[in-house]
Design a protein around this motif. Structure first.
Motif, PDB file in Angstrom:
ATOM      1  N   UNK A 198     -22.556  38.168 -32.744  1.00  0.00           N
ATOM      2  CA  UNK A 198     -21.686  37.059 -32.854  1.00  0.00           C
ATOM      3  C   UNK A 198     -20.552  37.785 -31.904  1.00  0.00           C
ATOM      4  N   UNK A 199     -20.126  38.832 -31.705  1.00  0.00           N
ATOM      5  CA  UNK A 199     -19.091  39.259 -30.843  1.00  0.00           C
ATOM      6  C   UNK A 199     -19.451  39.512 -29.705  1.00  0.00           C
ATOM      7  N   UNK A 200     -20.951  39.671 -29.310  1.00  0.00           N
ATOM      8  CA  UNK A 200     -21.439  39.663 -27.838  1.00  0.00           C
ATOM      9  C   UNK A 200     -20.940  41.185 -27.217  1.00  0.00           C
ATOM     10  N   UNK A 201     -21.108  42.289 -28.412  1.00  0.00           N
ATOM     11  CA  UNK A 201     -20.657  43.527 -27.985  1.00  0.00           C
ATOM     12  C   UNK A 201     -21.806  44.707 -28.284  1.00  0.00           C
ATOM     13  N   UNK A 202     -21.855  45.808 -27.420  1.00  0.00           N
ATOM     14  CA  UNK A 202     -22.887  46.707 -27.662  1.00  0.00           C
ATOM     15  C   UNK A 202     -22.158  47.732 -28.995  1.00  0.00           C
ATOM     16  N   UNK A 203     -23.073  48.233 -29.537  1.00  0.00           N
ATOM     17  CA  UNK A 203     -22.477  48.998 -30.863  1.00  0.00           C
ATOM     18  C   UNK A 203     -21.863  50.161 -30.632  1.00  0.00           C
ATOM     19  N   UNK A 204     -21.695  50.689 -29.422  1.00  0.00           N
ATOM     20  CA  UNK A 204     -20.330  51.813 -29.204  1.00  0.00           C
ATOM     21  C   UNK A 204     -19.192  51.227 -28.684  1.00  0.00           C
ATOM     22  N   UNK A 205     -19.122  49.871 -28.993  1.00  0.00           N
ATOM     23  CA  UNK A 205     -17.848  49.354 -28.688  1.00  0.00           C
ATOM     24  C   UNK A 205     -17.050  48.735 -29.995  1.00  0.00           C
ATOM     25  N   UNK A 206     -17.919  48.986 -31.099  1.00  0.00           N
ATOM     26  CA  UNK A 206     -17.170  48.833 -32.376  1.00  0.00           C
ATOM     27  C   UNK A 206     -17.398  49.990 -33.280  1.00  0.00           C
ATOM     28  N   UNK A 207     -16.382  50.064 -34.304  1.00  0.00           N
ATOM     29  CA  UNK A 207     -16.788  51.156 -35.345  1.00  0.00           C
ATOM     30  C   UNK A 207     -16.446  50.549 -36.588  1.00  0.00           C
ATOM     31  N   UNK A 208     -17.374  51.060 -37.788  1.00  0.00           N
ATOM     32  CA  UNK A 208     -16.995  50.325 -38.963  1.00  0.00           C
ATOM     33  C   UNK A 208     -16.269  51.292 -40.133  1.00  0.00           C
ATOM     34  N   UNK A 209     -15.591  50.991 -40.807  1.00  0.00           N
ATOM     35  CA  UNK A 209     -14.844  51.642 -41.810  1.00  0.00           C
ATOM     36  C   UNK A 209     -15.014  51.090 -43.370  1.00  0.00           C
ATOM     37  N   UNK A 210     -15.524  51.761 -44.239  1.00  0.00           N
ATOM     38  CA  UNK A 210     -15.746  51.421 -45.634  1.00  0.00           C
ATOM     39  C   UNK A 210     -15.720  52.505 -46.495  1.00  0.00           C
ATOM     40  N   UNK A 211     -15.667  52.001 -47.843  1.00  0.00           N
ATOM     41  CA  UNK A 211     -15.750  52.784 -48.832  1.00  0.00           C
ATOM     42  C   UNK A 211     -16.993  53.330 -49.627  1.00  0.00           C
ATOM     43  N   UNK A 212     -18.091  52.352 -49.293  1.00  0.00           N
ATOM     44  CA  UNK A 212     -19.143  52.399 -49.717  1.00  0.00           C
ATOM     45  C   UNK A 212     -20.405  53.141 -48.969  1.00  0.00           C
ATOM     46  N   UNK A 213     -21.262  53.709 -49.356  1.00  0.00           N
ATOM     47  CA  UNK A 213     -22.361  54.400 -48.588  1.00  0.00           C
ATOM     48  C   UNK A 213     -23.488  53.478 -48.502  1.00  0.00           C
ATOM     49  N   UNK A 214     -23.692  52.861 -49.560  1.00  0.00           N
ATOM     50  CA  UNK A 214     -24.773  51.691 -49.725  1.00  0.00           C
ATOM     51  C   UNK A 214     -24.284  50.532 -48.898  1.00  0.00           C
ATOM     52  N   UNK A 215     -23.330  50.191 -48.962  1.00  0.00           N
ATOM     53  CA  UNK A 215     -22.957  48.935 -48.394  1.00  0.00           C
ATOM     54  C   UNK A 215     -22.202  48.882 -47.056  1.00  0.00           C
ATOM     55  N   UNK A 216     -21.581  49.934 -46.759  1.00  0.00           N
ATOM     56  CA  UNK A 216     -20.982  50.369 -45.265  1.00  0.00           C
ATOM     57  C   UNK A 216     -21.701  51.084 -44.453  1.00  0.00           C
ATOM     58  N   UNK A 217     -21.711  52.197 -45.037  1.00  0.00           N
ATOM     59  CA  UNK A 217     -21.994  53.629 -44.052  1.00  0.00           C
ATOM     60  C   UNK A 217     -23.307  53.645 -43.538  1.00  0.00           C
ATOM     61  N   UNK A 218     -24.556  53.310 -44.487  1.00  0.00           N
ATOM     62  CA  UNK A 218     -25.748  53.310 -44.097  1.00  0.00           C
ATOM     63  C   UNK A 218     -26.372  52.393 -43.265  1.00  0.00           C
ATOM     64  N   UNK A 219     -25.946  50.783 -43.990  1.00  0.00           N
ATOM     65  CA  UNK A 219     -26.476  49.932 -43.182  1.00  0.00           C
ATOM     66  C   UNK A 219     -25.807  49.617 -41.843  1.00  0.00           C
ATOM     67  N   UNK A 220     -24.577  50.023 -41.641  1.00  0.00           N
ATOM     68  CA  UNK A 220     -24.032  49.915 -40.437  1.00  0.00           C
ATOM     69  C   UNK A 220     -24.419  50.960 -39.183  1.00  0.00           C
ATOM     70  N   UNK A 221     -24.695  52.163 -40.072  1.00  0.00           N
ATOM     71  CA  UNK A 221     -25.226  53.283 -39.083  1.00  0.00           C
ATOM     72  C   UNK A 221     -26.500  52.810 -38.585  1.00  0.00           C
ATOM     73  N   UNK A 222     -27.589  52.260 -39.489  1.00  0.00           N
ATOM     74  CA  UNK A 222     -28.790  51.941 -39.138  1.00  0.00           C
ATOM     75  C   UNK A 222     -28.991  50.987 -38.054  1.00  0.00           C
ATOM     76  N   UNK A 223     -27.818  50.070 -37.834  1.00  0.00           N
ATOM     77  CA  UNK A 223     -27.385  48.976 -37.028  1.00  0.00           C
ATOM     78  C   UNK A 223     -26.924  49.652 -35.661  1.00  0.00           C
TER      79      UNK A 223
END
Length: 240
Positions: free
Chosen positions: A183-208
């Motif tokens: 959607x944002x038309x950016x590469x993954x190294x141009x964005x960082x995700x912050x969240x409190x859940x390993x299952x819903x934030x950290x793991x899936x975002x890292x896999x992406x």
């Protein structure tokens, strides 16, 4: 992370930026139980005879989980779960009543969410640094997130609201975050995700492919937690 390339921050909503009593693992049922009982009172005032249950939250939760198990792996919509809930409590609702109940659910549920003043300060500091901030949230009602922002006078603090209901993919699926990149038309190294859940934030975002920061307010950042881990969102000012 490459701070030179990093210009966009994706941050989780509930229990990260916003607080509500349901974030407390000891009493996760309280907000929804009270909201459903207020809805039941509204239905009773219209002349409906609402069936008694010891816990309306448990009923609602069981309907949600049953739909998830039996249906395709997609994001569920509160409007449809509410339709099933109404029939279970003995209210044969048409689409007009369902719409009224859904709007009441959004209005009542949103009132439980508040933004701590220090979180507002952090967002303003990050915006001042030139970051684009995306509110990424797992919810079966995009309308709920917008109402929460409105009630907290926080709409202007975010550049976009990217919800699971908007895109139709659960938040624990890496495709949710891949869609955000697309959607944002950016590469993954141009964005960082912050969240409190390993299952819903950290793991899936890292896999992406997104770098992440774990908001470990529950565990207070144990050695086994994902790194980097922060105990307070104000630490973002120094990390980013």
């Amino acid at each position: 992370m490459d701070k030179i390339k990093l210009r966009t921050i994706s941050i989780d909503s509930a229990c990260t930026i916003f607080w509500e009593p349901g974030c407390d693992p000891k009493v996760p049922w309280i907000p929804v139980e009270k909201v459903l009982r207020e809805i039941n009172n509204f239905l009773n005032s219209l002349g409906y005879n609402v069936k008694e249950y010891s816990s309306y939250w448990s009923l609602y939760q069981s309907l949600w989980e049953d739909l998830w198990k039996r249906g395709p792996q997609r994001e569920l919509w509160h409007r449809y779960v509410l339709a099933k809930y109404l029939y279970k409590i003995g209210v044969k609702a048409d689409h007009k009543l369902l719409d009224r109940v859904y709007e009441l659910f959004i209005e009542l549920r949103a009132k439980w969410f508040t933004m701590p003043s220090n979180h507002r300060w952090v967002l303003k500091q990050l915006k001042g640094k030139g970051y684009k901030i995306i509110l990424t949230t797992g919810t079966g009602a995009h309308d709920l997130v917008l109402k929460i922002l409105e009630l907290n006078d926080a709409t202007h603090l975010f550049d976009f609201v990217f919800s699971t209901q908007l895109v139709g993919i659960p938040k624990n699926d890496p495709r949710f975050y891949m869609e955000l990149l697309d959607l944002l038309d950016i590469d993954s190294d141009m964005i960082i995700h912050i969240g409190d859940s390993i299952r819903y934030d950290i793991d899936p975002a890292s896999k992406a492919g997104l770098p992440t920061i774990y908001y470990g307010w529950r565990s207070q950042c144990r050695a086994t937690d994902p790194q980097p881990c922060i105990k307070d969102l104000s630490e973002l000012i120094y990390l980013l």
